[in-house]
Design a protein around this motif. Structure first.
Motif, mmCIF file in Angstrom:
data_model
loop_
_atom_site.group_PDB
_atom_site.id
_atom_site.type_symbol
_atom_site.label_atom_id
_atom_site.label_comp_id
_atom_site.label_asym_id
_atom_site.label_seq_id
_atom_site.Cartn_x
_atom_site.Cartn_y
_atom_site.Cartn_z
ATOM 1 N N GLU A 152 0.825 -1.217 0.000
ATOM 2 C CA GLU A 152 0.000 0.000 0.000
ATOM 3 C C GLU A 152 0.854 1.260 0.000
ATOM 4 O OE1 GLU A 152 -3.699 -2.075 2.448
ATOM 5 O OE2 GLU A 152 -2.261 -0.766 3.484
ATOM 6 N N ASP A 153 1.985 1.220 0.709
ATOM 7 C CA ASP A 153 2.848 2.391 0.777
ATOM 8 C C ASP A 153 3.667 2.593 -0.489
ATOM 9 O OD1 ASP A 153 1.835 2.709 3.266
ATOM 10 O OD2 ASP A 153 3.729 2.532 4.350
ATOM 11 N N SER A 154 3.632 1.633 -1.403
ATOM 12 C CA SER A 154 4.346 1.799 -2.676
ATOM 13 C C SER A 154 3.561 2.675 -3.650
ATOM 14 C CB SER A 154 4.612 0.433 -3.311
ATOM 15 O OG SER A 154 3.384 -0.204 -3.643
ATOM 16 N N LYS A 155 2.327 3.043 -3.265
ATOM 17 C CA LYS A 155 1.486 3.979 -4.020
ATOM 18 C C LYS A 155 1.260 3.536 -5.473
ATOM 19 C CE LYS A 155 2.906 7.815 -1.098
ATOM 20 N NZ LYS A 155 3.567 9.138 -1.016
ATOM 21 N N GLY A 156 0.839 2.268 -5.605
ATOM 22 C CA GLY A 156 0.452 1.772 -6.917
ATOM 23 C C GLY A 156 1.582 1.251 -7.769
ATOM 24 N N SER A 157 2.820 1.326 -7.266
ATOM 25 C CA SER A 157 3.963 0.836 -8.050
ATOM 26 C C SER A 157 4.755 -0.161 -7.199
ATOM 27 C CB SER A 157 4.858 2.003 -8.473
ATOM 28 O OG SER A 157 5.968 1.540 -9.222
ATOM 29 N N VAL A 158 4.206 -1.372 -7.069
ATOM 30 C CA VAL A 158 4.814 -2.395 -6.218
ATOM 31 C C VAL A 158 6.127 -2.867 -6.837
ATOM 32 C CG1 VAL A 158 4.532 -4.680 -5.199
ATOM 33 C CG2 VAL A 158 2.574 -3.118 -5.339
ATOM 34 N N ARG A 159 7.178 -2.871 -6.027
ATOM 35 C CA ARG A 159 8.502 -3.243 -6.539
ATOM 36 C C ARG A 159 9.119 -4.397 -5.754
ATOM 37 N NH1 ARG A 159 8.624 2.466 -6.570
ATOM 38 N NH2 ARG A 159 8.633 3.363 -8.674
ATOM 39 N N PHE A 160 8.281 -5.240 -5.156
ATOM 40 C CA PHE A 160 8.802 -6.437 -4.501
ATOM 41 C C PHE A 160 7.929 -7.628 -4.866
ATOM 42 C CE2 PHE A 160 5.645 -4.913 -1.480
ATOM 43 C CZ PHE A 160 5.070 -6.065 -0.975
ATOM 44 N N ASP A 188 -4.309 -13.992 -1.939
ATOM 45 C CA ASP A 188 -5.308 -13.287 -2.741
ATOM 46 C C ASP A 188 -5.277 -11.781 -2.480
ATOM 47 O OD1 ASP A 188 -6.085 -15.711 -3.779
ATOM 48 O OD2 ASP A 188 -7.823 -15.947 -2.449
ATOM 49 N N SER A 189 -5.150 -11.394 -1.210
ATOM 50 C CA SER A 189 -5.150 -9.964 -0.876
ATOM 51 C C SER A 189 -3.910 -9.268 -1.426
ATOM 52 C CB SER A 189 -5.228 -9.773 0.643
ATOM 53 O OG SER A 189 -4.071 -10.279 1.295
ATOM 54 N N LEU A 190 -2.757 -9.964 -1.438
ATOM 55 C CA LEU A 190 -1.532 -9.369 -1.979
ATOM 56 C C LEU A 190 -1.632 -9.212 -3.497
ATOM 57 C CD1 LEU A 190 1.225 -11.229 0.097
ATOM 58 C CD2 LEU A 190 0.538 -8.831 0.292
ATOM 59 N N ARG A 191 -2.173 -10.224 -4.155
ATOM 60 C CA ARG A 191 -2.318 -10.132 -5.615
ATOM 61 C C ARG A 191 -3.283 -9.028 -6.014
ATOM 62 N NH1 ARG A 191 -2.357 -16.715 -6.682
ATOM 63 N NH2 ARG A 191 -0.085 -16.925 -6.963
ATOM 64 N N GLU A 192 -4.313 -8.808 -5.192
ATOM 65 C CA GLU A 192 -5.258 -7.717 -5.468
ATOM 66 C C GLU A 192 -4.571 -6.351 -5.385
ATOM 67 O OE1 GLU A 192 -8.459 -8.190 -2.752
ATOM 68 O OE2 GLU A 192 -9.279 -9.972 -3.755
ATOM 69 N N LEU A 193 -3.505 -6.283 -4.571
ATOM 70 C CA LEU A 193 -2.746 -5.032 -4.436
ATOM 71 C C LEU A 193 -1.640 -4.918 -5.474
ATOM 72 C CD1 LEU A 193 -2.424 -4.909 -0.535
ATOM 73 C CD2 LEU A 193 -3.779 -3.366 -1.959
ATOM 74 N N GLY A 194 -1.558 -5.896 -6.360
ATOM 75 C CA GLY A 194 -0.571 -5.840 -7.421
ATOM 76 C C GLY A 194 0.767 -6.471 -7.085
ATOM 77 N N VAL A 195 0.829 -7.239 -6.000
ATOM 78 C CA VAL A 195 2.080 -7.895 -5.613
ATOM 79 C C VAL A 195 2.204 -9.223 -6.364
ATOM 80 C CG1 VAL A 195 3.449 -8.842 -3.715
ATOM 81 C CG2 VAL A 195 1.964 -6.860 -3.321
ATOM 82 N N PRO A 196 3.281 -9.433 -7.124
ATOM 83 C CA PRO A 196 3.477 -10.739 -7.772
ATOM 84 C C PRO A 196 3.778 -11.805 -6.716
ATOM 85 C CG PRO A 196 4.838 -9.019 -8.794
ATOM 86 C CD PRO A 196 4.328 -8.466 -7.509
ATOM 87 N N VAL A 197 2.942 -12.833 -6.648
ATOM 88 C CA VAL A 197 3.104 -13.898 -5.657
ATOM 89 C C VAL A 197 3.233 -15.237 -6.353
ATOM 90 C CG1 VAL A 197 2.135 -15.029 -3.625
ATOM 91 C CG2 VAL A 197 1.705 -12.592 -4.001
#
Length: 356
Positions: A152-160, A188-197
């Motif tokens: 969430e703190d990456s502001k839409g640009s997840v880099r991890f 599921d919640s991480l993928r919804e935030l754009g995190v590659p899992v």
């Protein structure tokens, strides 16, 4: 009081709120016990508390995490119920007033304990830097909160990225109930935030560590020597992380700090049926069938361990899904709590602050 069942209350709290941890659910159950109690003296209240805690621990397959909450609340209650003298030496406050104070403060403690998870996430998000790959396992709510905060703190640009170790389906409750495997709600919640899992089985951990920058796990209990008690498989994860020279971080709330000093895997105060030697294909084991001469000799020489009184105070984690292991402090890089980031050697000092 006859209609109040602390075990049912505890289980209902856990089932109604998936985000609730075992120690907090135990404390909340004890607060409800006090609210329903008709005890009119301090001694009656303490006796009721002791009996209820013992009953609750015996009713749960693995009571280690639960014990952290009940023991802490018991300590608080015993201290608070001591007579409070005035300058003239007389005790003040009637018992009813004191009990209402206990119930109010107990509920406040529960509220603060729930808020501790977000504080840990705020501290721990700084460990998840841009370009890192995090490996985790289990269904730890606080690990999920930390990773979500970092996203969430990456502001839409997840880099991890996250590699999630899924448990063996045959050893989990979901295999028989048909529900989603442990950890899937976090995935599921991480993928919804754009995190590659990516998800991997337990047997692929060694293979995957070459692509991992750090390991983050939760804990069911943090013990006095700075080690942790967590889901079965955490110890071997720590061993593999050290072999691969990867930092191994533990996230845990302070209400999971346990006054226990284990020396090894078989010194946790619970009996776990994980290793069962079989002598036939009928399912008979040395535990429930014919004993070997060596097993019989061990039973005779350890009479104190097997007598009725000792068995009554020992918890049993009868299924693999309830099993835990001990990860020693030398495998842990740091512990992230709501009080800040601690080294394993600082845990004993933190326990002193909490208890004394």
């Amino acid at each position: 009081m006859a209609d109040f069942d602390i075990v049912s209350t505890y289980r209902n709290l856990l089932s109604s709120d998936p985000e609730l941890t075992m120690p907090v659910a135990a404390i909340e159950s004890l607060v409800e016990l006090l609210a329903h109690s008709r005890a009119s003296t301090v001694s009656e209240t303490l006796d009721l508390l002791n009996t209820s805690i013992l009953h609750l621990k015996r009713s749960i397959p693995n009571s280690l995490s639960l014990s952290a909450g009940t023991d802490l609340f018991q300590r608080y209650l015993t201290t608070t119920l001591n007579p409070r003298p005035t300058s003239s030496g007389a005790a003040v406050g009637d018992f009813h007033t004191i009990r209402q104070h206990l119930i109010s403060n107990g509920r406040l403690f529960v509220t603060r304990a729930k808020a501790g998870r977000e504080k840990i996430a705020a501290f721990g998000k700084h460990f998840v830097r841009d370009g890192t790959t995090v490996l985790t396992s289990g269904g730890s709510r606080v690990v999920g909160a930390l990773l979500r905060r970092a996203a969430e703190d990456s502001k839409g640009s997840v880099r991890f990225r996250v590699i999630y170790v899924l448990p063996d389906p045959s050893s989990t409750q979901s295999a028989s109930s048909g529900s989603a495997p442990e950890g899937h709600h976090i995935i599921d919640s991480l993928r919804e935030l754009g995190v590659p899992v990516a998800t991997i089985p337990q047997g692929a951990v060694g293979y995957a560590l070459g692509k991992v920058d750090l390991v983050i796990v939760g804990a069911e209990g943090v013990v006095e020597n700075g080690g942790i008690i967590s889901r079965l498989g955490t110890y071997q994860l720590g061993l593999l992380a050290r072999a691969a020279v990867k930092p191994f971080y533990v996230v845990a709330e302070s209400h999971k700090f346990v006054r226990l000093y284990p020396l090894g895997q078989y010194d946790l105060g619970i009996e776990q049926r994980i290793i069962e030697f079989r002598t036939s294909t009928s399912g008979t084991t040395e535990e429930d069938g014919m004993k070997t001469p060596m097993a019989l000799e061990e039973k005779e020489t350890q009479g104190g361990y097997f007598d009725d009184k000792a068995m009554q105070t020992k918890s049993f984690a009868g299924e693999v899904k309830d099993a835990v292991d001990f990860t020693p402090p030398d495998l842990i890089s740091a512990l992230i709590t709501e009080s800040g980031v601690l080294t394993p050697s600082a845990v004993s000092e933190e326990l002193i602050k909490i208890w004394f």
